[in-house]
Scaffold this active site. Structure first.
Site, PDB file in Angstrom:
ATOM      1  N   GLU A 146     -19.683  -6.495   0.314  1.00  0.00           N
ATOM      2  CA  GLU A 146     -18.846  -5.210   0.143  1.00  0.00           C
ATOM      3  C   GLU A 146     -17.762  -5.877  -0.595  1.00  0.00           C
ATOM      4  O   GLU A 146     -17.055  -5.918   0.975  1.00  0.00           O
ATOM      5  CB  GLU A 146     -19.529  -4.033   0.357  1.00  0.00           C
ATOM      6  CG  GLU A 146     -18.303  -2.818   0.045  1.00  0.00           C
ATOM      7  CD  GLU A 146     -18.039  -1.646   1.128  1.00  0.00           C
ATOM      8  OE1 GLU A 146     -17.550  -0.729   0.687  1.00  0.00           O
ATOM      9  OE2 GLU A 146     -18.508  -1.562   2.240  1.00  0.00           O
ATOM     10  N   GLU A 240     -18.871   8.346  -0.254  1.00  0.00           N
ATOM     11  CA  GLU A 240     -18.044   7.778   0.977  1.00  0.00           C
ATOM     12  C   GLU A 240     -16.984   8.462   1.497  1.00  0.00           C
ATOM     13  O   GLU A 240     -15.855   7.759   0.303  1.00  0.00           O
ATOM     14  CB  GLU A 240     -18.457   6.212   1.534  1.00  0.00           C
ATOM     15  CG  GLU A 240     -17.875   5.951   2.433  1.00  0.00           C
ATOM     16  CD  GLU A 240     -17.496   3.895   2.375  1.00  0.00           C
ATOM     17  OE1 GLU A 240     -17.127   3.974   3.747  1.00  0.00           O
ATOM     18  OE2 GLU A 240     -16.880   4.031   1.442  1.00  0.00           O
TER      19      GLU A 240
END
Length: 282
Positions: A146, A240
């Site tokens: 990520e 998120e």
């Protein structure tokens, strides 16, 4: 596309006291929950799997490396501890029946770096992740890299850099995990970065530019979903957005970004599902 949500939308640390979030996510009609592995010493994999199985929900896992697990540290003992932590995360992921584990798994999150990373540091990251990936292959777990913004990592900030590290690692179960919050700072184009990830894309964090409710800020959602639609993306994508601070990782939530976790989730899910329908991703 599988739509889910990160547990930190409601809580600041995962424990057995938060198992009811699995039921809540299922009740929202979502496909999966993203469970953080920041506190493995108290992570009860058997209890998590039992609850997931009972309600019929999928899960993915994620984490970030800290100072004592930094695989780019100049201290070989710390690098070894970091590798073991990654393997333990793979084991925890497999133990709950999940196959996707991702996050800032290539270097310390919020490292106090004073210069650009060296080729040796890139090599250390690739070496540890290569061994972790081979370990994960035995149980069918894929590891996602990520990219995060420059204030949270000195190593991987863009999709292009994640792909570079993936190539250095050279294992088939290393993929890319994009996050719109970080892309808003580091990428020139949400659309182009998403297309660049292509078939290597395994997970997508759907966040507004301020971590608030998706659709209320500056993120180019049409560019993102146009790219995902063209890719016929069928992997994981999770909201998120954080509602609180936590002592196990930095979230920097210094003000109220939504009335509460339920409002954030309800309005965010409705917006994202609308984009999914618009771009043929249902």
């Amino acid at each position: 596309m599988k739509l889910g949500i990160h547990a930190y939308a409601w809580c600041s640390q995962w424990t057995n006291d938060t198992l009811d979030l699995i039921d809540r996510v299922k009740g929202l009609g979502l496909d999966f929950i993203e469970i953080p592995l920041m506190t493995l010493d108290t992570f009860d994999a058997a209890a998590v799997k039992a609850r997931l199985d009972a309600v019929g929900l999928e899960a993915v896992t994620s984490t970030v490396l800290l100072g004592d697990t930094d695989i780019t540290s100049g201290d070989a003992a710390i690098r070894a501890k970091g590798l073991q932590y990654l393997k333990d995360c793979v084991d925890a992921t497999h133990a709950i029946g999940a196959t996707s584990f991702s996050g800032v798994v290539y270097s310390q999150h919020v490292k106090a770096a004073k210069s650009r990373p060296t080729e040796e540091e890139w090599a250390w990251a690739a070496e540890a992740l290569r061994e972790a990936a081979r370990y994960a292959q035995r149980v069918g777990v894929t590891i996602g890299l990520e990219p995060v913004n420059r204030y949270e990592s000195y190593l991987v900030n863009t999709c292009e850099q994640a792909l570079r590290l993936k190539e250095m690692i050279g294992e088939p179960n290393i993929r890319v995990h994009l996050d719109t919050y970080h892309m808003n700072i580091e990428e020139k184009s949400f659309y182009e970065a998403t297309k660049r990830a292509g078939e290597d894309l395994i997970h997508y964090h759907l966040c507004e530019n301020d971590r608030g409710i998706p659709g209320t800020g500056l993120v180019d959602w049409d560019g993102i979903f146009r790219a995902l639609g063209e890719l016929k993306y069928d992997g994981y994508a999770a909201l998120e957005s954080f509602v609180d601070v936590t002592d196990n990782m930095n979230t920097w939530v210094w003000r109220q970004l939504a009335p509460n976790g339920d409002a954030l989730v309800r309005e965010g899910v409705a917006f994202i599902k609308g984009k999914m329908a618009q771009y043929g991703l249902e």
